[in-house]
Write an enzyme that holds these catalytic residues in place. Sequence first.
Site, mmCIF file in Angstrom:
data_model
loop_
_atom_site.group_PDB
_atom_site.id
_atom_site.type_symbol
_atom_site.label_atom_id
_atom_site.label_comp_id
_atom_site.label_asym_id
_atom_site.label_seq_id
_atom_site.Cartn_x
_atom_site.Cartn_y
_atom_site.Cartn_z
ATOM 1 C CG HIS A 98 -0.172 -0.179 2.521
ATOM 2 N ND1 HIS A 98 0.232 -1.423 2.958
ATOM 3 C CD2 HIS A 98 0.277 0.691 3.445
ATOM 4 C CE1 HIS A 98 0.869 -1.311 4.097
ATOM 5 N NE2 HIS A 98 0.929 -0.034 4.417
ATOM 6 C CG HIS A 100 1.161 5.079 4.528
ATOM 7 N ND1 HIS A 100 0.557 4.991 5.768
ATOM 8 C CD2 HIS A 100 1.882 3.934 4.372
ATOM 9 C CE1 HIS A 100 0.891 3.828 6.332
ATOM 10 N NE2 HIS A 100 1.697 3.168 5.506
HETATM 11 P P1 5GP Z 1 2.383 0.027 7.329
HETATM 12 O O1 5GP Z 1 2.837 0.104 8.768
HETATM 13 O O2 5GP Z 1 2.332 -1.411 6.871
HETATM 14 O O3 5GP Z 1 3.138 0.920 6.397
HETATM 15 O O4 5GP Z 1 0.908 0.618 7.319
HETATM 16 C C1 5GP Z 1 -0.210 -0.112 7.708
HETATM 17 C C2 5GP Z 1 -1.261 0.899 8.077
HETATM 18 O O5 5GP Z 1 -2.496 0.222 8.111
HETATM 19 C C3 5GP Z 1 -1.055 1.512 9.464
HETATM 20 O O6 5GP Z 1 -0.879 2.914 9.352
HETATM 21 C C4 5GP Z 1 -2.317 1.132 10.225
HETATM 22 O O7 5GP Z 1 -2.816 2.181 11.019
HETATM 23 C C5 5GP Z 1 -3.283 0.777 9.125
HETATM 24 N N1 5GP Z 1 -4.231 -0.255 9.508
HETATM 25 C C6 5GP Z 1 -3.949 -1.416 10.168
HETATM 26 N N2 5GP Z 1 -5.083 -2.131 10.346
HETATM 27 C C7 5GP Z 1 -6.082 -1.399 9.776
HETATM 28 C C8 5GP Z 1 -7.494 -1.614 9.653
HETATM 29 O O8 5GP Z 1 -8.054 -2.601 10.096
HETATM 30 N N3 5GP Z 1 -8.210 -0.640 9.025
HETATM 31 C C9 5GP Z 1 -7.628 0.486 8.508
HETATM 32 N N4 5GP Z 1 -8.418 1.370 7.912
HETATM 33 N N5 5GP Z 1 -6.301 0.715 8.612
HETATM 34 C C10 5GP Z 1 -5.544 -0.216 9.248
#
Ligand code: 5GP
Length: 143
Positions: A98, A100
């Site tokens: 993903h 951000h």
């Molecule tokens: P990463 O740390 O992998 O770059 O980002 C994952 C993001 O997914 C985090 O910022 C976290 O807040 C978000 N996230 C994790 N679980 C969920 C969820 O169940 N729903 C939503 N909308 N976001 C989530």
Amino acid sequence: MECIFCNIRDRKAEAEIVFEDENILAFLDIQPVNYGHTLVITKKHYDNFLTVPKDELDKLIHAVQFIAGAVKRSMNADGFNVISNNGNPAGQSVYHFHFHIIPRFNNDFTIKPRIKTYGSDTMHDYGDQIRSFISKYKDIYNG
Ligand code: 5GP
Ligand code: ZN
């Protein structure tokens, strides 16, 4: 393995979805850095940036550009970050790739990375290391 973003795609988990088409889904991050912090995913599951096929990545980055404009304008933001975390040391916590999109406001940017300094000639050595991989694998880039 269970994937929260696949569950959101399949409507098995709730999310505040802001954009959807055949290939792409975008929804609000539940732990926003700023309000309007949005995650953009391919509907197909790929673990990280390096495993997303080119045609999927093209569609994804096109959607990210469009959604980033909408996020910036609708949130009246002064700027925004487009970032992706890849691998645990880089802060990745969900292994469904993903981007951000984080709206930013004047003076709210608090990340201050520790900056390294290249010693004499070492910059060239680091450049050599990366260039050698690039020349070895450039057929992948050229398709
Ligand atoms: P990463 O740390 O992998 O770059 O980002 C994952 C993001 O997914 C985090 O910022 C976290 O807040 C978000 N996230 C994790 N679980 C969920 C969820 O169940 N729903 C939503 N909308 N976001 C989530
Ligand atoms: Zn997934």
